[in-house]
Design a protein around this motif. Sequence first.
Motif, PDB file in Angstrom:
ATOM      1  N   ARG A  20       0.839  -1.186   0.000  1.00  0.00           N
ATOM      2  CA  ARG A  20       0.000   0.000   0.000  1.00  0.00           C
ATOM      3  C   ARG A  20       0.878   1.240   0.000  1.00  0.00           C
ATOM      4  NH1 ARG A  20      -2.437   3.349   3.829  1.00  0.00           N
ATOM      5  NH2 ARG A  20      -4.379   4.211   3.071  1.00  0.00           N
ATOM      6  N   LYS A  21       0.723   2.079  -1.023  1.00  0.00           N
ATOM      7  CA  LYS A  21       1.405   3.358  -1.108  1.00  0.00           C
ATOM      8  C   LYS A  21       0.341   4.439  -1.028  1.00  0.00           C
ATOM      9  CE  LYS A  21       3.226   2.300  -5.082  1.00  0.00           C
ATOM     10  NZ  LYS A  21       4.002   2.316  -6.324  1.00  0.00           N
ATOM     11  N   ALA A  22       0.596   5.469  -0.229  1.00  0.00           N
ATOM     12  CA  ALA A  22      -0.397   6.521  -0.071  1.00  0.00           C
ATOM     13  C   ALA A  22       0.276   7.831   0.324  1.00  0.00           C
ATOM     14  CB  ALA A  22      -1.415   6.124   1.001  1.00  0.00           C
ATOM     15  N   LEU A  23      -0.474   8.912   0.170  1.00  0.00           N
ATOM     16  CA  LEU A  23      -0.052  10.223   0.653  1.00  0.00           C
ATOM     17  C   LEU A  23      -0.935  10.592   1.829  1.00  0.00           C
ATOM     18  CD1 LEU A  23       0.434  12.212  -2.678  1.00  0.00           C
ATOM     19  CD2 LEU A  23       2.112  10.875  -1.391  1.00  0.00           C
ATOM     20  N   PHE A  66       4.338   4.038   3.060  1.00  0.00           N
ATOM     21  CA  PHE A  66       4.484   2.714   2.469  1.00  0.00           C
ATOM     22  C   PHE A  66       4.039   1.737   3.547  1.00  0.00           C
ATOM     23  CE2 PHE A  66       6.708  -1.131   1.155  1.00  0.00           C
ATOM     24  CZ  PHE A  66       6.471  -1.130  -0.206  1.00  0.00           C
ATOM     25  N   ASN A  67       2.953   1.027   3.291  1.00  0.00           N
ATOM     26  CA  ASN A  67       2.349   0.155   4.304  1.00  0.00           C
ATOM     27  C   ASN A  67       2.109   0.905   5.609  1.00  0.00           C
ATOM     28  OD1 ASN A  67       2.181  -1.996   2.600  1.00  0.00           O
ATOM     29  ND2 ASN A  67       3.998  -3.018   3.376  1.00  0.00           N
ATOM     30  N   ASP A  68       1.575   2.108   5.491  1.00  0.00           N
ATOM     31  CA  ASP A  68       1.205   2.971   6.618  1.00  0.00           C
ATOM     32  C   ASP A  68       2.392   3.462   7.448  1.00  0.00           C
ATOM     33  OD1 ASP A  68      -1.503   2.809   5.913  1.00  0.00           O
ATOM     34  OD2 ASP A  68      -1.751   0.958   7.053  1.00  0.00           O
ATOM     35  N   ILE A  69       3.597   3.379   6.913  1.00  0.00           N
ATOM     36  CA  ILE A  69       4.793   3.887   7.586  1.00  0.00           C
ATOM     37  C   ILE A  69       5.291   5.096   6.799  1.00  0.00           C
ATOM     38  CG2 ILE A  69       7.181   3.375   8.235  1.00  0.00           C
ATOM     39  CD1 ILE A  69       6.309   0.404   8.342  1.00  0.00           C
ATOM     40  N   ILE A  70       5.568   6.184   7.502  1.00  0.00           N
ATOM     41  CA  ILE A  70       6.075   7.389   6.840  1.00  0.00           C
ATOM     42  C   ILE A  70       7.500   7.131   6.365  1.00  0.00           C
ATOM     43  CG2 ILE A  70       6.711   9.817   7.148  1.00  0.00           C
ATOM     44  CD1 ILE A  70       4.385   9.948   9.224  1.00  0.00           C
ATOM     45  N   VAL A  71       7.689   7.230   5.046  1.00  0.00           N
ATOM     46  CA  VAL A  71       9.009   6.965   4.451  1.00  0.00           C
ATOM     47  C   VAL A  71       9.496   8.138   3.609  1.00  0.00           C
ATOM     48  CG1 VAL A  71       8.692   4.463   4.493  1.00  0.00           C
ATOM     49  CG2 VAL A  71       8.029   5.770   2.453  1.00  0.00           C
ATOM     50  N   GLY A  72       8.730   9.215   3.556  1.00  0.00           N
ATOM     51  CA  GLY A  72       9.146  10.375   2.770  1.00  0.00           C
ATOM     52  C   GLY A  72       8.153  11.504   2.886  1.00  0.00           C
ATOM     53  N   LEU A 103      10.118   3.220  -6.096  1.00  0.00           N
ATOM     54  CA  LEU A 103       8.813   2.570  -5.965  1.00  0.00           C
ATOM     55  C   LEU A 103       7.671   3.501  -6.369  1.00  0.00           C
ATOM     56  CD1 LEU A 103       9.340   0.764  -2.537  1.00  0.00           C
ATOM     57  CD2 LEU A 103       9.466  -0.221  -4.828  1.00  0.00           C
ATOM     58  N   GLY A 104       8.000   4.688  -6.866  1.00  0.00           N
ATOM     59  CA  GLY A 104       6.979   5.629  -7.311  1.00  0.00           C
ATOM     60  C   GLY A 104       6.513   6.611  -6.264  1.00  0.00           C
ATOM     61  N   LEU A 105       7.090   6.577  -5.070  1.00  0.00           N
ATOM     62  CA  LEU A 105       6.635   7.477  -4.010  1.00  0.00           C
ATOM     63  C   LEU A 105       7.026   8.934  -4.283  1.00  0.00           C
ATOM     64  CD1 LEU A 105       7.488   5.099  -1.072  1.00  0.00           C
ATOM     65  CD2 LEU A 105       5.197   5.823  -1.735  1.00  0.00           C
ATOM     66  N   MET A 108       4.712  10.187  -6.862  1.00  0.00           N
ATOM     67  CA  MET A 108       3.398  10.484  -6.269  1.00  0.00           C
ATOM     68  C   MET A 108       3.406  11.843  -5.584  1.00  0.00           C
ATOM     69  SD  MET A 108       2.217   6.824  -4.588  1.00  0.00           S
ATOM     70  CE  MET A 108       0.916   7.569  -3.618  1.00  0.00           C
ATOM     71  N   LEU A 109       4.465  12.119  -4.818  1.00  0.00           N
ATOM     72  CA  LEU A 109       4.564  13.398  -4.111  1.00  0.00           C
ATOM     73  C   LEU A 109       4.623  14.565  -5.095  1.00  0.00           C
ATOM     74  CD1 LEU A 109       7.112  12.304  -1.374  1.00  0.00           C
ATOM     75  CD2 LEU A 109       4.778  13.103  -0.932  1.00  0.00           C
ATOM     76  N   LEU A 110       5.492  14.460  -6.088  1.00  0.00           N
ATOM     77  CA  LEU A 110       5.638  15.544  -7.054  1.00  0.00           C
ATOM     78  C   LEU A 110       4.369  15.722  -7.883  1.00  0.00           C
ATOM     79  CD1 LEU A 110       7.376  17.736  -8.278  1.00  0.00           C
ATOM     80  CD2 LEU A 110       8.347  16.026  -9.818  1.00  0.00           C
TER      81      LEU A 110
END
Length: 163
Positions: A20-23, A66-72, A103-105, A108-110
């Motif tokens: 799961r990837k999310a903002l 990433f999997n509900d962990i803040i990574v960026g 991984l596309g994170l 996604m942010l940009l």
Amino acid sequence: MTTANSTPTDNAQQNSKYFRKALNDLTPNNIGQLKEVNKVLLGDELGQAVYDDALKVGDFAKLALFNDIIVGGIITAKSTVAEAKKNKVEIVSLAVLPAYQKLGLGTMLLDHIINTSETQLAGSEIHVRIPTKDTAAVSFFTKRGFAASGDPKSDTQMFVRTI
């Protein structure tokens, strides 16, 4: 499926479709985690004022999970250039921990900042200053429509995308 001779990063790349990837919004409760991510990647070069301002820009600051962990995360500063009658969005920080890169994170942010600028600040420009020796960052922003501006012989160069 994990194999004995593969690294965690390799597994994450191969199996990223299963994760799961999310903002997420930046809040006073989670800003400390973004500070830690930035400290790992950027050192202590961002001051407290940057984080205080990040809490005020709403959708122009986001966390990558990433999997509900803040990574960026991404932090921007908004301003108005009076003589040009344009809004300016400057990317102050865009950081993703090394194990979660590719991984596309970051994209996604940009993309979120680009889409938000298009929606809320039509006719604006997005600026980012990049060290000229960071070829990966230069390539990342150039592929997303940013053009170099300023002296290419300096240690850092401004890249701009008009919305």
